[in-house]
Design a protein around this motif. Structure first.
Motif, PDB file in Angstrom:
ATOM      1  N   GLY A  29       0.794  -1.218   0.000  1.00  0.00           N
ATOM      2  CA  GLY A  29       0.000   0.000   0.000  1.00  0.00           C
ATOM      3  C   GLY A  29       0.824   1.264   0.000  1.00  0.00           C
ATOM      4  N   LYS A  30       2.120   1.160  -0.251  1.00  0.00           N
ATOM      5  CA  LYS A  30       2.953   2.354  -0.289  1.00  0.00           C
ATOM      6  C   LYS A  30       4.185   2.097  -1.145  1.00  0.00           C
ATOM      7  N   ASN A  31       4.820   3.182  -1.551  1.00  0.00           N
ATOM      8  CA  ASN A  31       6.071   3.112  -2.295  1.00  0.00           C
ATOM      9  C   ASN A  31       7.084   4.000  -1.581  1.00  0.00           C
ATOM     10  N   GLY A  49      11.811   8.946   1.566  1.00  0.00           N
ATOM     11  CA  GLY A  49      10.458   9.413   1.283  1.00  0.00           C
ATOM     12  C   GLY A  49       9.542   8.246   1.008  1.00  0.00           C
ATOM     13  N   HIS A  50       8.264   8.424   1.293  1.00  0.00           N
ATOM     14  CA  HIS A  50       7.300   7.367   0.995  1.00  0.00           C
ATOM     15  C   HIS A  50       5.948   7.979   0.641  1.00  0.00           C
ATOM     16  N   LYS A 275      19.119  -2.532  -2.357  1.00  0.00           N
ATOM     17  CA  LYS A 275      18.126  -3.543  -1.981  1.00  0.00           C
ATOM     18  C   LYS A 275      16.751  -3.117  -2.465  1.00  0.00           C
ATOM     19  N   ALA A 276      16.019  -4.067  -3.024  1.00  0.00           N
ATOM     20  CA  ALA A 276      14.658  -3.801  -3.504  1.00  0.00           C
ATOM     21  C   ALA A 276      13.692  -4.772  -2.839  1.00  0.00           C
ATOM     22  N   SER A 301       9.703  -0.906  -2.311  1.00  0.00           N
ATOM     23  CA  SER A 301      10.657  -0.188  -1.471  1.00  0.00           C
ATOM     24  C   SER A 301      12.055  -0.388  -2.041  1.00  0.00           C
ATOM     25  N   PHE A 302      12.803   0.713  -2.149  1.00  0.00           N
ATOM     26  CA  PHE A 302      14.176   0.669  -2.641  1.00  0.00           C
ATOM     27  C   PHE A 302      15.093   1.374  -1.649  1.00  0.00           C
TER      28      PHE A 302
END
Length: 306
Positions: A29-31, A49-50, A275-276, A301-302
Motif C-alpha cells: 500500500g505504499k512506495n 520518502g514514501h 536492496k529492492a 521499497s528501494f
C-alpha cells in the motif's frame, strides 16, 4: 555455578523477533525510497520518502547523523517535508558504564496550518521533548523517560532475565495530576532458536501472545494473537507468517490473518548497497473482485547505501 547472564532485550523489544517477521519487508500500500551515504568523518546522510496510496502527499525526511565513537556521542538532525525539526543527542558509557542518555526533540519552526484552538494537521507538528536514561547490565535492561511537553509524564520500564526467562513491566506517571496513567507487564522466554512472549498492555485492557521459531538456517516461522479491549466485539486477532531465504541475497515472506488477508513479500539485494522489496496483499475472501486498492494492494521499497 550459573553462567554469566546476557543483557535482556528492552521493554519495547520484547517479542521483536515475531513482530519483525510479521511486519517488516512488507511494503504494501505504499512506495518508498531511501538513500544513505557515509563520509570518512563518520557522518551519515539519509534522504527518505514514501507515498501511501490513501494519501496524496509524499512525506520525506532529510537527516544527518554524526558519531563520535571515542566519546560515545551520537548527534542526529533531521528535517521533514511537513516542516518538523527532529533532533537527537545520545551519550553512552561516559557517566557510568552501561548508562546511555538520550534527548529527542520534535519542534516545528512554525505551526503553519493550525489556527487558534485548532490541532496541527500533521501529528509530527506537535512539540515533543523526551529525555531517556537507559541502563543495561547482565540480566537487566531498564529505562526512565520524561516527556517534557506532555504532562510532564514520567515513564519507567525494566526487563530482567535469567537463563532465558524474561520478566518486564512498564508504568507511566503524570507529574502534574499525580495519576498513574498506564501500566503494563510481560513474561517470556528467549533462546537462540525460538522465543515466546505474553504481554498485557494499556492497563491490562489489551493482551498479546507471540512466538518465533527459527526452523532451520533458511526458514523462520512465527505468529501472534492479539486481544484489544476496545474491539472486544471483533474477537481475537490471529496472524501467522514465515520467511524463507532463497540464497544469500534474496528471501520471501508470507503471512495471513484470521480476516483472510494474505500478504507476500520479496526482497532482493541487487548489488552491495542496493536492496529492492516488493509487496502484495490479497483479500482471500474477495478473490473474485476486480484488482483494486480496496481489496488488493501492492507496494515497493528501494534502499541505496554507499
Amino acid at each position: 555455578m550459573s553462567l554469566p547472564q546476557p543483557v535482556p532485550p528492552s521493554w519495547k523489544d520484547l517479542g521483536k523477533s515475531s513482530n519483525d517477521l510479521l511486519s517488516k519487508d512488507f511494503p504494501i500500500g505504499k512506495n518508498s525510497l531511501e538513500v544513505k551515504t557515509t563520509t570518512p568523518s563518520n557522518v551519515v546522510f539519509k534522504v527518505a520518502g514514501h507515498h501511501i496510496d490513501d494519501n496524496p502527499v509524499i512525506e520525506a525526511l532529510a537527516e544527518a547523523k554524526y558519531t563520535d565513537r571515542k566519546n560515545g556521542l551520537v548527534f542526529t538532525q533531521g528535517w521533514t517535508s511537513i516542516n518538523s525539526l527532529l533532533t537527537q543527542v545520545e551519550l553512552e558509557n561516559q557517566v557510568v558504564n552501561g548508562l546511555k542518555l538520550d534527548l529527542t526533540t520534535v519542534l516545528p519552526p512554525s505551526a503553519q496550518g493550525a489556527g487558534p484552538g485548532e490541532k496541527p494537521k500533521h501529528k509530527d507538528l506537535a512539540k515533543s521533548a523526551i529525555f531517556n536514561a537507559i541502563y543495561k547490565q547482565p540480566g537487566l535492561h531498564s529505562r526512565a523517560s520524561l516527556n517534557l511537553f506532555r504532562g510532564p509524564t514520567f515513564t519507567a520500564d525494566a526487563v530482567v532475565g535469567h537463563d532465558g526467562f524474561l520478566l518486564g513491566a512498564e508504568a507511566s506517571y503524570n507529574v502534574s495530576t499525580g495519576l498513574l496513567e498506564k501500566y503494563a507487564a510481560a513474561v517470556g522466554f528467549s533462546a537462540p532458536e525460538y522465543a515466546v512472549t505474553v504481554q498485557g498492555t494499556e492497563n491490562f485492557a489489551n493482551y498479546s501472545a507471540s512466538y518465533y521459531h527459527r526452523v532451520s538456517r533458511d526458514v523462520e516461522a512465527g505468529g501472534k494473537v492479539t486481544y484489544i479491549g476496545k474491539k472486544a466485539s471483533e474477537g481475537v486477532q490471529l496472524e501467522v507468517g514465515t520467511k524463507a531465504y532463497l540464497d544469500s541475497a534474496a528471501f520471501i515472506k508470507a503471512k495471513i490473518n484470521n480476516a483472510g488477508l494474505l500478504s507476500l513479500g520479496y526482497t532482493q539485494a541487487l548489488r552491495p548497497g542496493v536492496k529492492a522489496s516488493f509487496g502484495l496483499s490479497l483479500d482471500t475472501q474477495r478473490f473474485n473482485s476486480a484488482f483494486n486498492t480496496t481489496a488488493h494492494k501492492v507496494g515497493t521499497s528501494f534502499v541505496f547505501e554507499g
